[in-house]
Design a protein around this motif. Structure first.
Motif, PDB file in Angstrom:
ATOM      1  N   LYS A 118       8.259  -5.578  -4.077  1.00 53.91           N
ATOM      2  CA  LYS A 118       8.223  -4.133  -3.883  1.00 53.91           C
ATOM      3  C   LYS A 118       7.609  -3.759  -2.533  1.00 53.91           C
ATOM      4  O   LYS A 118       7.572  -2.584  -2.175  1.00 53.91           O
ATOM      5  N   GLY A 119       7.085  -4.734  -1.809  1.00 51.38           N
ATOM      6  CA  GLY A 119       6.562  -4.475  -0.470  1.00 51.38           C
ATOM      7  C   GLY A 119       5.065  -4.314  -0.379  1.00 51.38           C
ATOM      8  O   GLY A 119       4.540  -3.943   0.686  1.00 51.38           O
ATOM      9  N   TYR A 120       4.336  -4.628  -1.451  1.00 49.00           N
ATOM     10  CA  TYR A 120       2.887  -4.408  -1.460  1.00 49.00           C
ATOM     11  C   TYR A 120       2.114  -5.606  -0.916  1.00 49.00           C
ATOM     12  O   TYR A 120       2.493  -6.769  -1.122  1.00 49.00           O
ATOM     13  N   ASP A 121       1.015  -5.306  -0.262  1.00 44.64           N
ATOM     14  CA  ASP A 121      -0.032  -6.273  -0.013  1.00 44.64           C
ATOM     15  C   ASP A 121      -1.051  -6.153  -1.142  1.00 44.64           C
ATOM     16  O   ASP A 121      -1.141  -5.108  -1.813  1.00 44.64           O
ATOM     17  N   TYR A 122      -1.827  -7.219  -1.331  1.00 49.87           N
ATOM     18  CA  TYR A 122      -2.840  -7.249  -2.379  1.00 49.87           C
ATOM     19  C   TYR A 122      -4.224  -7.406  -1.766  1.00 49.87           C
ATOM     20  O   TYR A 122      -4.408  -8.123  -0.780  1.00 49.87           O
TER      21      TYR A 122
ATOM     22  N   SER B 120       2.968   4.682  -2.378  1.00 53.15           N
ATOM     23  CA  SER B 120       3.783   3.983  -1.393  1.00 53.15           C
ATOM     24  C   SER B 120       3.082   2.718  -0.903  1.00 53.15           C
ATOM     25  O   SER B 120       1.887   2.738  -0.592  1.00 53.15           O
ATOM     26  N   PRO B 121       3.811   1.596  -0.781  1.00 52.92           N
ATOM     27  CA  PRO B 121       3.195   0.378  -0.261  1.00 52.92           C
ATOM     28  C   PRO B 121       2.745   0.486   1.191  1.00 52.92           C
ATOM     29  O   PRO B 121       1.986  -0.366   1.662  1.00 52.92           O
ATOM     30  N   SER B 122       3.167   1.523   1.875  1.00 54.38           N
ATOM     31  CA  SER B 122       2.696   1.718   3.249  1.00 54.38           C
ATOM     32  C   SER B 122       1.294   2.316   3.289  1.00 54.38           C
ATOM     33  O   SER B 122       0.617   2.261   4.320  1.00 54.38           O
ATOM     34  N   LYS B 123       0.833   2.869   2.142  1.00 53.76           N
ATOM     35  CA  LYS B 123      -0.467   3.535   2.097  1.00 53.76           C
ATOM     36  C   LYS B 123      -1.423   2.930   1.078  1.00 53.76           C
ATOM     37  O   LYS B 123      -2.635   3.147   1.162  1.00 53.76           O
ATOM     38  N   PHE B 124      -0.887   2.192   0.121  1.00 53.10           N
ATOM     39  CA  PHE B 124      -1.710   1.676  -0.971  1.00 53.10           C
ATOM     40  C   PHE B 124      -1.492   0.167  -1.121  1.00 53.10           C
ATOM     41  O   PHE B 124      -0.453  -0.361  -0.741  1.00 53.10           O
ATOM     42  N   GLN B 125      -2.487  -0.505  -1.699  1.00 54.64           N
ATOM     43  CA  GLN B 125      -2.376  -1.921  -2.001  1.00 54.64           C
ATOM     44  C   GLN B 125      -2.553  -2.132  -3.499  1.00 54.64           C
ATOM     45  O   GLN B 125      -3.048  -1.252  -4.213  1.00 54.64           O
ATOM     46  N   LEU B 126      -2.150  -3.302  -3.971  1.00 51.81           N
ATOM     47  CA  LEU B 126      -2.243  -3.630  -5.387  1.00 51.81           C
ATOM     48  C   LEU B 126      -3.354  -4.650  -5.642  1.00 51.81           C
ATOM     49  O   LEU B 126      -3.781  -5.369  -4.742  1.00 51.81           O
ATOM     50  N   PHE B 127      -3.786  -4.693  -6.903  1.00 51.94           N
ATOM     51  CA  PHE B 127      -4.696  -5.733  -7.383  1.00 51.94           C
ATOM     52  C   PHE B 127      -4.307  -6.028  -8.815  1.00 51.94           C
ATOM     53  O   PHE B 127      -4.281  -5.130  -9.653  1.00 51.94           O
TER      54      PHE B 127
ATOM     55  N   CYS C 271     -18.661 -19.961   2.341  1.00 52.80           N
ATOM     56  CA  CYS C 271     -18.930 -20.526   3.670  1.00 52.80           C
ATOM     57  C   CYS C 271     -17.724 -20.322   4.580  1.00 52.80           C
ATOM     58  O   CYS C 271     -17.124 -21.293   5.052  1.00 52.80           O
ATOM     59  N   ASP C 272     -17.337 -19.086   4.797  1.00 54.79           N
ATOM     60  CA  ASP C 272     -16.193 -18.787   5.659  1.00 54.79           C
ATOM     61  C   ASP C 272     -14.939 -19.509   5.166  1.00 54.79           C
ATOM     62  O   ASP C 272     -14.139 -20.010   5.953  1.00 54.79           O
ATOM     63  N   ASN C 273     -14.780 -19.556   3.847  1.00 53.64           N
ATOM     64  CA  ASN C 273     -13.624 -20.245   3.271  1.00 53.64           C
ATOM     65  C   ASN C 273     -12.341 -19.466   3.525  1.00 53.64           C
ATOM     66  O   ASN C 273     -12.344 -18.248   3.658  1.00 53.64           O
ATOM     67  N   ASP C 274     -11.240 -20.172   3.564  1.00 56.37           N
ATOM     68  CA  ASP C 274      -9.916 -19.569   3.664  1.00 56.37           C
ATOM     69  C   ASP C 274      -9.497 -19.154   2.256  1.00 56.37           C
ATOM     70  O   ASP C 274      -9.260 -20.010   1.395  1.00 56.37           O
ATOM     71  N   ILE C 275      -9.416 -17.846   2.015  1.00 57.40           N
ATOM     72  CA  ILE C 275      -9.137 -17.317   0.676  1.00 57.40           C
ATOM     73  C   ILE C 275      -7.920 -16.406   0.750  1.00 57.40           C
ATOM     74  O   ILE C 275      -7.840 -15.523   1.611  1.00 57.40           O
ATOM     75  N   GLY C 276      -6.973 -16.590  -0.155  1.00 62.10           N
ATOM     76  CA  GLY C 276      -5.742 -15.819  -0.158  1.00 62.10           C
ATOM     77  C   GLY C 276      -5.904 -14.434  -0.744  1.00 62.10           C
ATOM     78  O   GLY C 276      -7.012 -13.935  -0.962  1.00 62.10           O
ATOM     79  N   GLU C 277      -4.775 -13.788  -1.045  1.00 63.56           N
ATOM     80  CA  GLU C 277      -4.785 -12.431  -1.577  1.00 63.56           C
ATOM     81  C   GLU C 277      -4.689 -12.439  -3.096  1.00 63.56           C
ATOM     82  O   GLU C 277      -4.316 -13.425  -3.716  1.00 63.56           O
ATOM     83  N   ASN C 278      -5.051 -11.308  -3.664  1.00 62.62           N
ATOM     84  CA  ASN C 278      -5.072 -11.102  -5.114  1.00 62.62           C
ATOM     85  C   ASN C 278      -5.940 -12.136  -5.830  1.00 62.62           C
ATOM     86  O   ASN C 278      -5.627 -12.592  -6.923  1.00 62.62           O
ATOM     87  N   CYS C 279      -7.046 -12.501  -5.208  1.00 65.36           N
ATOM     88  CA  CYS C 279      -8.022 -13.377  -5.857  1.00 65.36           C
ATOM     89  C   CYS C 279      -9.148 -12.527  -6.437  1.00 65.36           C
ATOM     90  O   CYS C 279      -9.529 -11.512  -5.863  1.00 65.36           O
ATOM     91  N   PHE C 280      -9.666 -12.964  -7.572  1.00 65.20           N
ATOM     92  CA  PHE C 280     -10.736 -12.265  -8.291  1.00 65.20           C
ATOM     93  C   PHE C 280     -11.866 -13.275  -8.449  1.00 65.20           C
ATOM     94  O   PHE C 280     -11.823 -14.131  -9.340  1.00 65.20           O
ATOM     95  N   ILE C 281     -12.864 -13.200  -7.577  1.00 65.21           N
ATOM     96  CA  ILE C 281     -13.935 -14.189  -7.506  1.00 65.21           C
ATOM     97  C   ILE C 281     -15.250 -13.490  -7.846  1.00 65.21           C
ATOM     98  O   ILE C 281     -15.758 -12.697  -7.056  1.00 65.21           O
ATOM     99  N   LEU C 282     -15.777 -13.793  -9.021  1.00 66.08           N
ATOM    100  CA  LEU C 282     -16.912 -13.063  -9.557  1.00 66.08           C
ATOM    101  C   LEU C 282     -18.244 -13.680  -9.126  1.00 66.08           C
ATOM    102  O   LEU C 282     -18.298 -14.637  -8.360  1.00 66.08           O
ATOM    103  N   GLU C 283     -19.323 -13.131  -9.660  1.00 64.57           N
ATOM    104  CA  GLU C 283     -20.675 -13.492  -9.260  1.00 64.57           C
ATOM    105  C   GLU C 283     -21.019 -14.943  -9.588  1.00 64.57           C
ATOM    106  O   GLU C 283     -20.474 -15.538 -10.512  1.00 64.57           O
ATOM    107  N   ASP C 284     -21.918 -15.502  -8.793  1.00 67.92           N
ATOM    108  CA  ASP C 284     -22.501 -16.833  -9.011  1.00 67.92           C
ATOM    109  C   ASP C 284     -21.529 -17.982  -8.814  1.00 67.92           C
ATOM    110  O   ASP C 284     -21.811 -19.109  -9.218  1.00 67.92           O
ATOM    111  N   ASN C 285     -20.395 -17.737  -8.197  1.00 72.92           N
ATOM    112  CA  ASN C 285     -19.540 -18.840  -7.773  1.00 72.92           C
ATOM    113  C   ASN C 285     -20.096 -19.433  -6.482  1.00 72.92           C
ATOM    114  O   ASN C 285     -20.529 -18.703  -5.591  1.00 72.92           O
TER     115      ASN C 285
END
Length: 219
Positions: free
Chosen positions: A88-92, A59-66, A103-117
């Motif tokens: 479908k009602g999900y948050d990511y 349920s989107p009320s209990k789970f999130q997507l990625f 540096c306290d950047n404004d970052i949206g949802e469903n982002c995949f930001i790996l090491e050494d960025n």
């Protein structure tokens, strides 16, 4: 901490599972994919359910997507899945590596930001953005939605990256550039012109537009 369902069953989904389980407070509880691609009912020891009716299982009320998918079709496949999940009602969730510099950047949802960025100050990241390993994201810039950086890309300061762009390994972008929607900057290309054309393909050093085909017909 969120309980997360990961979209996909291939390498990127497996990597997402690894990173979330080993370098985040989130807990992966299952996987989902469109029913026509369901070749198994279990992946990494977790259940696989059809995306068409994922709500019946998680349920989107209990789970999130990625959904950290590849950039095929100039990120439009990933965009469609992202938007379908929103309908479908999900948050990511977003994954931001503990080994990235930010540096306290404004970052949206469903982002995949790996090491050494390296994300310098005053730079904004939109939704559904992938930054693979080792990129430099310059100050006072903006990366909009559905964008994919591979590795070792240099984005100089004050750049604006419009939606659905793709950057190959070791590409570089000069300061104050505007990269129009759907631009593909090829591996090793160096953009010095400060502006591109929508859905254009750019190669070489200095980078020049190649051919007249739109980028989504090539990648």
């Amino acid at each position: 901490m969120a309980k997360v369902v990961v979209f996909g069953l291939r390498d990127t989904a497996e990597l997402a599972h690894y990173y979330l389980q080993n370098d985040s407070y989130h807990d992966v509880v299952g996987f989902t994919v469109h029913e026509e691609y369901m070749e198994e009912e279990e992946f990494r020891g977790l259940p696989v359910v059809p995306f068409e009716n994922v709500n019946d299982y998680f349920s989107p009320s209990k789970f999130q997507l990625f959904a950290p998918m590849t950039a095929r079709n100039m990120n439009r496949n990933r965009e469609n899945v992202y938007l379908e999940g929103k309908e479908k009602g999900y948050d990511y969730v977003t994954y931001l590596s503990s080994r990235a510099s930010f540096c306290d950047n404004d970052i949206g949802e469903n982002c995949f930001i790996l090491e050494d960025n390296t994300l310098q100050p005053f730079t904004k990241i939109g939704n559904n953005v992938v930054l693979w390993s080792g990129n430099h994201i310059g100050h006072h810039g903006e990366i909009k939605d559905h964008v994919f950086f591979t590795s070792h890309v240099v984005m100089s300061g004050h750049c604006v990256i419009e939606s659905n762009c793709f950057f190959g390994v070791n590409a570089s972008i000069r300061d104050y550039s505007t990269i129009r929607k759907g631009t593909l900057l090829a591996m090793g290309a160096s953009l010095v012109s400060q502006e591109t054309e929508e859905w254009g393909i750019y190669v070489g050093n200095p980078a020049k537009r190649k051919g007249s085909k739109p980028s989504y017909e090539v990648y």
